[in-house]
Design a protein around this motif. Structure first.
Motif, PDB file in Angstrom:
ATOM      1  N   GLY A  91      24.104   1.376 -15.374  1.00  0.00           N
ATOM      2  CA  GLY A  91      24.338   0.862 -16.387  1.00  0.00           C
ATOM      3  C   GLY A  91      23.110   0.507 -17.312  1.00  0.00           C
ATOM      4  O   GLY A  91      23.119  -0.146 -18.450  1.00  0.00           O
ATOM      5  N   LEU A  92      22.280   1.204 -16.909  1.00  0.00           N
ATOM      6  CA  LEU A  92      20.662   0.673 -17.427  1.00  0.00           C
ATOM      7  C   LEU A  92      21.238   2.069 -18.787  1.00  0.00           C
ATOM      8  O   LEU A  92      21.109   2.964 -18.304  1.00  0.00           O
ATOM      9  N   PRO A  93      20.330   1.992 -19.589  1.00  0.00           N
ATOM     10  CA  PRO A  93      20.382   2.832 -20.557  1.00  0.00           C
ATOM     11  C   PRO A  93      18.862   3.657 -20.166  1.00  0.00           C
ATOM     12  O   PRO A  93      18.350   3.474 -19.497  1.00  0.00           O
ATOM     13  N   VAL A  94      19.102   5.247 -20.359  1.00  0.00           N
ATOM     14  CA  VAL A  94      18.125   6.015 -20.146  1.00  0.00           C
ATOM     15  C   VAL A  94      17.740   6.282 -21.046  1.00  0.00           C
ATOM     16  O   VAL A  94      18.162   7.239 -21.839  1.00  0.00           O
ATOM     17  N   VAL A  95      16.254   6.202 -21.403  1.00  0.00           N
ATOM     18  CA  VAL A  95      15.080   6.625 -22.332  1.00  0.00           C
ATOM     19  C   VAL A  95      14.943   8.048 -22.126  1.00  0.00           C
ATOM     20  O   VAL A  95      13.717   7.408 -20.948  1.00  0.00           O
ATOM     21  N   GLY A  96      15.424   9.330 -22.244  1.00  0.00           N
ATOM     22  CA  GLY A  96      14.786  10.868 -22.097  1.00  0.00           C
ATOM     23  C   GLY A  96      15.599  11.055 -21.339  1.00  0.00           C
ATOM     24  O   GLY A  96      15.744  12.197 -21.293  1.00  0.00           O
ATOM     25  N   GLY A  97      17.062   9.997 -21.027  1.00  0.00           N
ATOM     26  CA  GLY A  97      17.767  10.968 -20.743  1.00  0.00           C
ATOM     27  C   GLY A  97      19.307  11.278 -21.718  1.00  0.00           C
ATOM     28  O   GLY A  97      20.440  12.145 -20.915  1.00  0.00           O
ATOM     29  N   ASP A  98      18.717  12.155 -22.752  1.00  0.00           N
ATOM     30  CA  ASP A  98      19.558  12.099 -24.110  1.00  0.00           C
ATOM     31  C   ASP A  98      19.714  13.639 -23.902  1.00  0.00           C
ATOM     32  O   ASP A  98      18.734  14.527 -23.238  1.00  0.00           O
ATOM     33  N   PHE A  99      21.137  14.223 -24.100  1.00  0.00           N
ATOM     34  CA  PHE A  99      20.936  15.701 -24.475  1.00  0.00           C
ATOM     35  C   PHE A  99      22.225  16.029 -25.099  1.00  0.00           C
ATOM     36  O   PHE A  99      23.008  15.508 -26.171  1.00  0.00           O
ATOM     37  N   VAL A 100      21.774  17.611 -25.779  1.00  0.00           N
ATOM     38  CA  VAL A 100      22.858  17.913 -26.968  1.00  0.00           C
ATOM     39  C   VAL A 100      23.516  19.433 -26.494  1.00  0.00           C
ATOM     40  O   VAL A 100      22.717  19.962 -25.621  1.00  0.00           O
ATOM     41  N   LEU A 101      24.926  19.126 -26.264  1.00  0.00           N
ATOM     42  CA  LEU A 101      25.469  20.673 -26.202  1.00  0.00           C
ATOM     43  C   LEU A 101      25.899  21.118 -27.144  1.00  0.00           C
ATOM     44  O   LEU A 101      26.372  21.087 -28.058  1.00  0.00           O
ATOM     45  N   ALA A 102      25.826  22.544 -27.593  1.00  0.00           N
ATOM     46  CA  ALA A 102      26.156  23.348 -29.118  1.00  0.00           C
ATOM     47  C   ALA A 102      26.960  24.263 -28.497  1.00  0.00           C
ATOM     48  O   ALA A 102      26.852  24.714 -27.291  1.00  0.00           O
ATOM     49  N   THR A 103      28.257  24.731 -29.184  1.00  0.00           N
ATOM     50  CA  THR A 103      29.789  25.238 -28.736  1.00  0.00           C
ATOM     51  C   THR A 103      29.871  25.504 -29.857  1.00  0.00           C
ATOM     52  O   THR A 103      29.105  25.629 -30.882  1.00  0.00           O
ATOM     53  N   ASP A 104      30.656  26.928 -29.611  1.00  0.00           N
ATOM     54  CA  ASP A 104      31.169  28.087 -31.047  1.00  0.00           C
ATOM     55  C   ASP A 104      32.659  26.512 -31.569  1.00  0.00           C
ATOM     56  O   ASP A 104      32.633  25.498 -31.265  1.00  0.00           O
ATOM     57  N   ALA A 105      32.540  27.354 -32.542  1.00  0.00           N
ATOM     58  CA  ALA A 105      34.422  26.529 -33.380  1.00  0.00           C
ATOM     59  C   ALA A 105      34.990  26.085 -32.648  1.00  0.00           C
ATOM     60  O   ALA A 105      35.991  25.970 -32.770  1.00  0.00           O
ATOM     61  N   SER A 106      35.683  27.665 -31.586  1.00  0.00           N
ATOM     62  CA  SER A 106      36.285  27.538 -30.472  1.00  0.00           C
ATOM     63  C   SER A 106      36.274  26.905 -28.957  1.00  0.00           C
ATOM     64  O   SER A 106      36.767  26.290 -28.122  1.00  0.00           O
ATOM     65  N   GLY A 107      34.857  26.050 -29.215  1.00  0.00           N
ATOM     66  CA  GLY A 107      34.508  24.998 -27.873  1.00  0.00           C
ATOM     67  C   GLY A 107      33.560  26.102 -27.071  1.00  0.00           C
ATOM     68  O   GLY A 107      33.482  24.696 -26.195  1.00  0.00           O
ATOM     69  N   GLN A 108      33.041  27.364 -26.989  1.00  0.00           N
ATOM     70  CA  GLN A 108      32.780  27.761 -26.131  1.00  0.00           C
ATOM     71  C   GLN A 108      31.587  27.279 -26.536  1.00  0.00           C
ATOM     72  O   GLN A 108      30.957  27.311 -27.415  1.00  0.00           O
ATOM     73  N   MET A 109      30.419  27.105 -24.957  1.00  0.00           N
ATOM     74  CA  MET A 109      29.118  26.779 -24.545  1.00  0.00           C
ATOM     75  C   MET A 109      28.597  27.842 -25.431  1.00  0.00           C
ATOM     76  O   MET A 109      28.338  28.746 -24.426  1.00  0.00           O
ATOM     77  N   LYS A 110      27.275  27.634 -26.197  1.00  0.00           N
ATOM     78  CA  LYS A 110      26.190  28.290 -26.709  1.00  0.00           C
ATOM     79  C   LYS A 110      24.715  28.102 -26.049  1.00  0.00           C
ATOM     80  O   LYS A 110      24.073  28.627 -26.044  1.00  0.00           O
TER      81      LYS A 110
END
Length: 678
Positions: A91-110
């Motif tokens: 329940g506590l916010p995680v500083v440095g726990g962030d991430f980004v997932l990039a996909t193509d237009a059809s949702g395939q992970m890149k």
């Protein structure tokens, strides 16, 4: 209007098993899905795909059983979808726990960009230090404190190990002026873990911009005009003395004198509105804050300074008493806001000022003002002459103003403005190269290499797309990796851009990283080879939106228009409103060969008569082969054929451009293309 939807129904199916084993933040590319969704559907597919991937808790997320992941709004750019996440632990916010997932237009992970590098398993969440004691420690980091915004218990993961911490944000002043500082304090020992500064410095007649009169978007209410943009939320120019938007009985603003506050607002609002256009037209971003809005600009700061603090941009004056609202200064400060409102927040480890400088430079080049005004260059603040000694920073030769040209391990702890040197140098090399041919200065490299630039628009696209993979662990080393990945995302069939990004980082001594991607695309080969075979890739579009560069939704399996063969075709226009669609592919025709372009064309229209209202233009290289219109409509497909042998020995682009007028749809449907050699 079209009689049937252009898009296939949104699929809930999600590709799995796409993670490259043993790689903490790499995603193995999968073959693209045949679908070619529009922007909204692409974001939905990306969100669904990312959600399913996160639910599987892949190893590179370093997830504990008590982690919960919160998906934020998907950001689209040039076909790639960036899905930011934050996390909580018990329940506590995680500083440095962030991430980004990039996909193509059809949702395939890149690609996956992950800040956290170890699990938080077993961390106790009961503090020994009180929140009041932590707030006292935070207050002590400023010379004077005006406000304590609040203190929150968090988990801090940007250090050597996960740590329970109190996070406090305080407002006040430090040695450099106004400050809004977030301080993370160890909740067991009271040690300061991190300090994050949020204040980052940096028709009318203006003083710096022109030629006059400058066109401004203002608001009329009753009989009163105000310097408030009617189209961009919160974008206005205000008097810093009372935070009141400037207003008047007419729509004429400023007198050209830079010491006049209204003139300062003319330049400031013009700069902000120019940057807004650049963001839209060059980067596809919806406003500085990403959702169609910005921040008020307040002219009147009694200091040789300007800053952004998360809620506003403050503009001060130079030593001659002139308000410093030039294009590059205002765009730089708004650039801090863009940095703040992309994943990961304001860039760290000495990168934040160079990041903002790239937006200042890009806005100058977009505006392209005459040399008597704030003309395009790679000097920062050259017009405003802040303290009487010329520009503030030099991007092509930072050392000319005492800043380092080259990266070293000391840069992350260097004063942030000086630390911009290597990044600014990198950006110049990426945009202009070491020996530009457009009149810009030469730029020596740290390794003696020569770099050929890509142009500032391409450089800025790469920079911005790298920011969409940013996390709270940002640094020069991370930006090297992110910009390389951005070049791959933007130019998947070419290594030219990727190699230039790499060469520019090498040229400023930012070392290669283990997480750096590699390029397996191919640049255009020499135009030699055998005179046989068909040369277009994916000629019948059955592989979906691959090999072709197309407007969103053009390559489709929608049943609204039939394909000539198979299920897929390229459907340009058909909206019944002002609209332009494009479709293109580059092809190499060997020397000495004959080449014939063929394609099947179906034209369907709601127009009548022989007047050409809606048009399709077909080109090979710079040559227009044919123009078709609604007047050529027919019930079925007709094959078209053109001799393009004159392009032998070159790499040329085959392009189709469909343009509709304001009403009554015309659909230009293309299928089964070919460039045959003989």
């Amino acid at each position: 209007m079209k009689l049937s939807p252009r898009l296939a129904a949104l699929s809930g199916a999600v590709a799995a098993g796409l993670i490259a084993a043993g790689t903490a933040a790499a995603v193995q590319a999968a073959p693209s899905s045949p679908a070619s969704p529009d922007a909204a559907q692409a974001r939905a597919l990306a969100a669904n795909s990312a959600g399913a991937m996160v639910a599987s808790r892949p190893a590179y997320l370093h997830a504990s059983s008590d982690d919960v992941f919160v998906q934020r709004e998907v950001i689209s750019s040039e076909g790639t979808q960036y899905v930011p996440y934050e996390r909580t632990y018990k329940g506590l916010p995680v500083v440095g726990g962030d991430f980004v997932l990039a996909t193509d237009a059809s949702g395939q992970m890149k690609y996956a960009s992950v800040a956290q590098q170890q699990s938080i398993d077993g961390l106790a969440t009961t503090p020994k230090l009180t929140s009041a004691a932590a707030a006292k420690t935070a207050r002590a980091q400023l010379k004077k404190v005006s406000t304590v915004e609040g203190t929150t218990l968090v988990v801090y993961t940007l250090g050597d190990k996960p740590t329970l911490a109190w996070e406090t944000t305080v407002r006040g002043t430090d040695d450099e002026g106004p400050s809004r500082l977030t301080v993370d304090v160890d909740a067991l020992t009271g040690a300061v873990l991190r300090k994050q500064e949020h204040i980052v410095h940096g028709t009318g007649t203006g003083a710096w911009n022109g030629p006059s009169p400058l066109t401004l978007n203002t608001t009329l209410s009753g009989s009163t005009y105000s310097m408030k943009d009617p189209n961009v939320t919160n974008q206005s120019c205000q008097d810093a003395a009372n935070n009141t938007t400037l207003s008047g009985s007419d729509d004429l603003w400023g007198n050209g004198n830079a010491t006049n506050k209204e003139t300062g607002c003319v330049d400031a609002l013009f700069a902000a509105q120019t940057e807004h256009k650049m963001l839209s037209q060059w980067l596809g971003r919806n406003g500085a804050n990403g959702s169609g809005g910005a921040w008020p600009i307040r002219v009147g700061l009694n200091d040789q300074n300007a800053y952004y603090d998360g809620t506003q941009v403050q503009i001060g004056k130079n030593t001659a008493g002139q308000w410093i609202s030039s294009l590059d200064v205002v765009a730089h400060e708004i650039g801090h806001g863009i940095d703040d409102k992309t994943p990961g927040g304001i860039s760290g480890s000495g990168t934040q000022e160079f990041v903002a400088d790239t937006f200042g430079a890009a806005t100058e080049w977009f505006a392209n003002e005459p040399s008597t005004y704030d003309a395009p260059d790679f000097l920062v603040g050259e017009k405003i002459n802040l303290v009487g000694s010329g520009p503030i920073r030099n991007m092509y030769n930072p050392s000319a103003l005492g800043d380092p040209n080259c990266y070293s391990s000391s840069i992350p702890s260097t004063e942030v403005h000086a630390a911009a040197g290597p990044g600014n140098h990198w950006f110049y090399l990426l945009a202009m190269g070491s020996n530009p041919t457009n009149g810009q200065p030469t730029s020596s490299t740290c390794n003696g290499s020569k770099v050929t630039g890509l142009g500032i628009q391409t450089a800025m696209k790469i920079m911005y797309n790298a920011m969409l993979m940013k996390t709270t662990a940002s640094s020069y080393l991370k930006y090297r990796t992110w910009t390389l990945q951005a070049a791959k995302n933007l130019y998947p069939t070419s290594c030219t851009e990727f190699n230039t990004v790499k060469a520019a980082w090498d040229a400023v001594s930012v070392p290669a990283q283990s997480g750096d991607p590699t390029c397996s695309g191919t640049t255009s080969p020499p135009p030699t080879g055998s005179c046989s075979g068909q040369k277009l890739a994916n000629p019948g579009f059955e592989s979906g939106n691959v090999s072709w560069t197309a407007s969103s939704g053009v390559i489709t399996s929608s049943t609204g228009q039939p394909a000539h063969g198979g299920s897929y075709k390229a459907w340009l226009d058909g909206y019944g409103t002002t609209h332009t669609d494009t479709l293109s592919q580059s092809v190499t025709i060997p020397s000495g060969c004959r080449a014939t372009l063929t394609f099947w064309l179906h034209i369907d229209t709601a127009e009548s008569g022989s007047t050409a209202y809606d048009k399709l233009t077909v080109k090979a290289g710079g040559t227009t082969l044919a123009t078709y219109s609604n007047a050529n409509a027919a019930s079925g497909y007709v094959q078209k054929s053109f001799d393009i042998s004159s392009l032998a020995g070159t790499t040329a682009t085959i392009s189709f451009t469909g343009v509709e007028d304001v009403t009554l749809q015309t659909s230009f449907v293309i299928d089964d293309t070919a460039v045959n050699l003989s």
